[in-house]
Write an enzyme that holds these catalytic residues in place. Structure first.
Site, PDB file in Angstrom:
ATOM      1  N   LYS A  52       0.848  -1.204   0.000  1.00 20.12           N
ATOM      2  CA  LYS A  52       0.000   0.000   0.000  1.00 20.12           C
ATOM      3  C   LYS A  52       0.882   1.253   0.000  1.00 20.12           C
ATOM      4  O   LYS A  52       0.658   2.184  -0.771  1.00 20.12           O
ATOM      5  CB  LYS A  52      -0.924   0.000   1.239  1.00 20.12           C
ATOM      6  N   GLN A  96      -3.998  -1.403  10.088  1.00 15.99           N
ATOM      7  CA  GLN A  96      -3.949  -2.746   9.499  1.00 15.99           C
ATOM      8  C   GLN A  96      -4.455  -3.787  10.501  1.00 15.99           C
ATOM      9  O   GLN A  96      -4.011  -3.842  11.639  1.00 15.99           O
ATOM     10  CB  GLN A  96      -2.499  -3.057   9.071  1.00 15.99           C
ATOM     11  N   ASP A 119     -10.554   3.241   4.963  1.00 17.54           N
ATOM     12  CA  ASP A 119     -10.903   1.814   4.873  1.00 17.54           C
ATOM     13  C   ASP A 119     -12.422   1.620   4.891  1.00 17.54           C
ATOM     14  O   ASP A 119     -12.912   0.530   4.595  1.00 17.54           O
ATOM     15  CB  ASP A 119     -10.289   1.037   6.048  1.00 17.54           C
TER      16      ASP A 119
END
Ligand code: NAD
Length: 295
Positions: A52, A96, A119
């Site tokens: 990412k 994460q 997200d």
């Protein structure tokens, strides 16, 4: 059989974002900035976060990786989240998952400022998405919708069976595909671990989105001719012959299902790269929305 090439499509999307970032720069506007919080040293998480961050760098988006010790306290992690919320230089950030067992994942995700939640895991964004309001859509379902749109896969009136009801893939994609609009208007069945006679359902499906995480679960005898298959699964299967000691497998027995399918995503090179591209898209959107609010 049409290969739904996520790698190629993600590359196109990234080029479009790169151009949008270049134009912002030319106009003297801020460069979008994504931060990623990684707790601990889990191998798969490190790989995901690394790709990412590298993708950001390649297309000119600023990125910051915040690596925290496995044994960090929940309070210290929440303090980190608060400082990201308050930092005007950060447009969006991700935490994460999974987090270590001693940390309450829900509490952390609830602490993320919804306007920086690229997200799309915060309930405010999830609720807004479900109500068809402006929101951050979780990157994986967002990527599936974008792939279906760009390949102009007809979904209206089609029967779509989604396998898996996770909050990050199965449930949101089932909501999105049932909504009005492009890549929507489908009749959606959401199947999960308690579903009885799944095969009877998948055999009726025009479109199958498989997100359960069992390698090669969906076999040819479970699908009808001409089916469209989106394989979300990513499982590391040990393989002594492979240089990394494992191979990546999707949820679909690719060769045999592809032989019956009208269109299918490969693994790797399908939904995975789309997910990263849509995270970058969400970061650009976060930056643009912030500007719109300031004006
Ligand atoms: P999860 O692991 O949280 O949950 C799995 C789901 O599958 C559950 O809802 C469960 O009810 C269902 N399930 C389990 N066994 C089943 C069975 N026998 N029949 C029907 N349903 C069953 O789900 P997740 O986090 O969405 O992950 C699913 C897979 O997708 C994993 O392989 C994950 O690595 C992968 N994934 C890929 C991406 C990507 O970018 N491509 C992103 C997220 C997740």
């Amino acid at each position: 059989m049409l290969l739904l090439d996520g790698k190629k499509t993600a590359q196109q999307i990234k080029e479009e974002i790169q151009e949008a970032v270049r134009l912002r720069k030319a106009k003297g506007l801020r460069i979008p900035h994504l931060a990623a919080v990684l707790v601990g040293n889990d191998g798969a998480s490190l790989t995901y976060v690394g790709s990412k961050v590298r993708s950001c760098e390649r297309i000119g988006i600023h990125s910051t990786l915040i690596q925290l010790e496995e044994n960090i306290t929940e309070e210290a992690l929440l303090a980190q989240i608060e400082s990201l919320n308050a930092n005007p230089d950060i447009d969006g950030y991700i935490v994460q998952l999974p987090l270590p067992k001693h940390i309450d994942e829900q509490r952390v995700l609830l602490a993320v400022a919804p306007e920086k939640d690229v997200d799309g895991f915060h309930p405010l964004n999830f609720g807004r998405m479900a109500l068809e309001l402006e929101a951050f859509i979780p990157a994986t379902p967002f990527g599936i919708i974008e792939l279906l749109k760009r390949y102009q896969i007809p979904t209206s009136g089609k029967h779509c069976v989604v396998i898996g009801r996770s909050h990050i893939v199965g449930r949101p994609i089932s909501i999105l595909m049932s909504q009005k609009g492009p890549a929507g208007n489908a009749t959606v069945t959401l199947a999960h671990s308690r579903t009885e006679n799944l095969k009877a359902l998948t055999l009726q499906a025009d479109i199958i989105v498989s997100a359960l995480g069992i390698p090669e679960f969906l076999k040819a005898d479970m699908v009808k001719d001409g089916v469209i298959v989106i394989d979300v699964g990513i499982t590391r299967v040990p393989d002594a012959a492979a240089t990394k000691g494992y191979v990546i497998k999707g949820d679909v027995a690719y060769e045999e299902v592809a032989a019956k399918a009208q269109a299918i995503t490969p693994v790797p090179g399908g939904v995975g790269p789309m997910t990263i591209a849509m995270l970058l898209e969400n970061t650009l959107l976060a930056c643009q929305r912030k500007d719109a609010l300031a004006n």
